[in-house]
Design an enzyme around this catalytic site. Structure first.
Site, PDB file in Angstrom:
ATOM      1  N   GLY A   1     -27.420 -45.381  91.796  1.00 22.40           N
ATOM      2  CA  GLY A   1     -27.032 -46.340  92.818  1.00 22.40           C
ATOM      3  C   GLY A   1     -27.597 -45.982  94.177  1.00 22.40           C
ATOM      4  N   HIS A   2     -27.547 -44.702  94.539  1.00 27.80           N
ATOM      5  CA  HIS A   2     -28.129 -44.268  95.808  1.00 27.80           C
ATOM      6  C   HIS A   2     -29.643 -44.525  95.840  1.00 27.80           C
ATOM      7  CE1 HIS A   2     -24.548 -41.458  95.526  1.00 27.80           C
ATOM      8  NE2 HIS A   2     -24.356 -42.022  96.696  1.00 27.80           N
TER       9      HIS A   2
ATOM     10  N   GLN B   1     -13.281 -37.835 106.777  1.00 28.32           N
ATOM     11  CA  GLN B   1     -12.786 -38.934 105.956  1.00 28.32           C
ATOM     12  C   GLN B   1     -11.991 -38.466 104.741  1.00 28.32           C
ATOM     13  OE1 GLN B   1     -16.952 -40.209 105.418  1.00 28.32           O
ATOM     14  NE2 GLN B   1     -16.409 -40.680 103.300  1.00 28.32           N
TER      15      GLN B   1
ATOM     16  N   LYS C   1     -22.237 -52.164  97.578  1.00 29.77           N
ATOM     17  CA  LYS C   1     -21.064 -53.022  97.443  1.00 29.77           C
ATOM     18  C   LYS C   1     -19.922 -52.342  96.693  1.00 29.77           C
ATOM     19  CE  LYS C   1     -23.022 -57.697  97.661  1.00 29.77           C
ATOM     20  NZ  LYS C   1     -23.128 -58.996  96.937  1.00 29.77           N
TER      21      LYS C   1
ATOM     22  N   ASP D   1     -18.377 -49.712  97.447  1.00 29.09           N
ATOM     23  CA  ASP D   1     -17.400 -49.427  98.496  1.00 29.09           C
ATOM     24  C   ASP D   1     -17.275 -50.674  99.370  1.00 29.09           C
ATOM     25  OD1 ASP D   1     -16.809 -46.461  98.098  1.00 29.09           O
ATOM     26  OD2 ASP D   1     -18.989 -46.477  98.161  1.00 29.09           O
TER      27      ASP D   1
ATOM     28  N   GLN E   1     -15.491 -50.581 102.787  1.00 26.69           N
ATOM     29  CA  GLN E   1     -16.302 -49.791 103.708  1.00 26.69           C
ATOM     30  C   GLN E   1     -17.475 -50.607 104.243  1.00 26.69           C
ATOM     31  OE1 GLN E   1     -17.534 -45.451 103.119  1.00 26.69           O
ATOM     32  NE2 GLN E   1     -19.361 -46.522 102.417  1.00 26.69           N
TER      33      GLN E   1
ATOM     34  N   SER F   1     -20.569 -43.543  90.178  1.00 26.99           N
ATOM     35  CA  SER F   1     -19.857 -42.894  91.267  1.00 26.99           C
ATOM     36  C   SER F   1     -20.083 -41.400  91.182  1.00 26.99           C
ATOM     37  CB  SER F   1     -18.360 -43.194  91.182  1.00 26.99           C
ATOM     38  OG  SER F   1     -17.619 -42.366  92.060  1.00 26.99           O
ATOM     39  N   SER F   2     -20.184 -40.750  92.331  1.00 24.04           N
ATOM     40  CA  SER F   2     -20.314 -39.301  92.336  1.00 24.04           C
ATOM     41  C   SER F   2     -19.104 -38.640  91.703  1.00 24.04           C
ATOM     42  CB  SER F   2     -20.490 -38.801  93.774  1.00 24.04           C
ATOM     43  OG  SER F   2     -21.679 -39.314  94.334  1.00 24.04           O
TER      44      SER F   2
END
Length: 285
Positions: free
Chosen positions: A32-33, A57, A149, A151, A154, A186-187
């Site tokens: 994704g990154h 955060q 998207k 997140d 965010q 996701s990480s």
């Protein structure tokens, strides 16, 4: 690929750039990154990715210390993907003194959903994003920043931040990347055991089912929405999950649906804990 650690080094490397494209990350990169980087590269004259696990955060009980840090693998992936500049500040580089000045987002958006379960989270996000934006884009006539998207809230918070401060930055959204079975990348998926990884798909399936039910009830959605959401959460809880929320919201402001809202105006969002791992996902409907 240039690798720099301080803001001064970054600004020196970018001194001739006019339209940087920026992909901020906390590392532990996945497809994704890299898709955000590929989507963004044609939009500017230099591509910049950052890796920084932002303490601001994380709540005190969350996973800041154990968050996966895989710098060498991330560096190699970014270089192979054609990234021009990797900004990898140490904490002392980005926060050389206690960060007592912070960016507080509008609570009308930031205190909903993720913000209600993770108080202060979006203040930490907005503060580091503003600082990263000033490091990358200061003195530039224009730039682009890429956000996924997945997140969803965010992305909305950052877009409003840019608008409110009149920053010369386009915020471009990338679609959620998924594994072959549909699990959102996701990480934090690395935390899942083999059995949990197989079960994790149920979150996206529950959101899809909730979206279908919401569209089927569109004629009376404001009245029926709470019952639909409660049923979706109960079904997930029956499988051993701990849901924070599964909800139908308006894309425009993340408030509950109003009369007349229907397909194309709504998003279903969910956050739930499976074992020790908290997963989030969403689906525009």
């Amino acid at each position: 690929m240039h690798i720099v650690h301080t803001i001064a080094e970054l600004r020196h490397v970018l001194r001739h750039a006019e339209r940087p494209v920026f992909v901020p990350t906390m590392g532990n990169l996945h497809a994704g990154h890299l898709a955000l980087l590929a989507q963004g590269r044609p939009l500017g004259d230099v591509s910049v990715a950052s890796i920084f696990v932002n303490r601001l955060q994380f709540l005190p009980h969350e996973d800041f210390d154990s968050y996966p840090r895989t710098f060498e693998a991330d560096r190699a992936a970014l270089e192979q993907a054609g990234c021009d500049v990797l900004f990898a500040p140490r904490e002392a580089d980005l926060y050389p003194e206690p960060q007592t000045y912070k960016v507080t987002p509008d609570p009308a958006l930031a205190d909903l959903l993720e913000g209600s379960f993770r108080p202060g989270f979006f203040t930490g996000v907005c503060t580091v994003v503003m600082k990263l934006f000033m490091a990358v884009f200061a003195g530039k006539p224009h730039g682009t920043a890429m956000f996924g998207k997945k997140d969803y809230q965010q992305l909305m918070v950052v877009r409003r931040l840019v608008r409110q401060f009149a920053l010369p930055i386009d915020i471009v959204a990338g679609e959620t990347r998924r594994a072959e079975d549909g699990l959102a990348l996701s990480s934090r998926n690395r935390y899942l055991s083999e059995a949990e990884r197989a079960e994790a798909l149920q979150l996206s399936l529950a959101l899809r089912a909730l979206g279908r039910d919401a569209l089927a009830a569109a004629h009376a959605l404001p009245a029926q929405c709470p019952a639909l959401e409660a049923a979706a959460q109960a079904q997930l809880a029956a499988r051993g999950w701990q849901p924070d929320y599964l909800t139908v919201r308006r894309r425009a402001d993340l408030l509950p649906p109003q009369a007349g809202d229907g397909a194309g105006a709504l998003v279903v969002l969910g956050a739930a804990r499976l074992g020790g791992t908290r997963l989030i996902d969403n689906l525009e409907i």
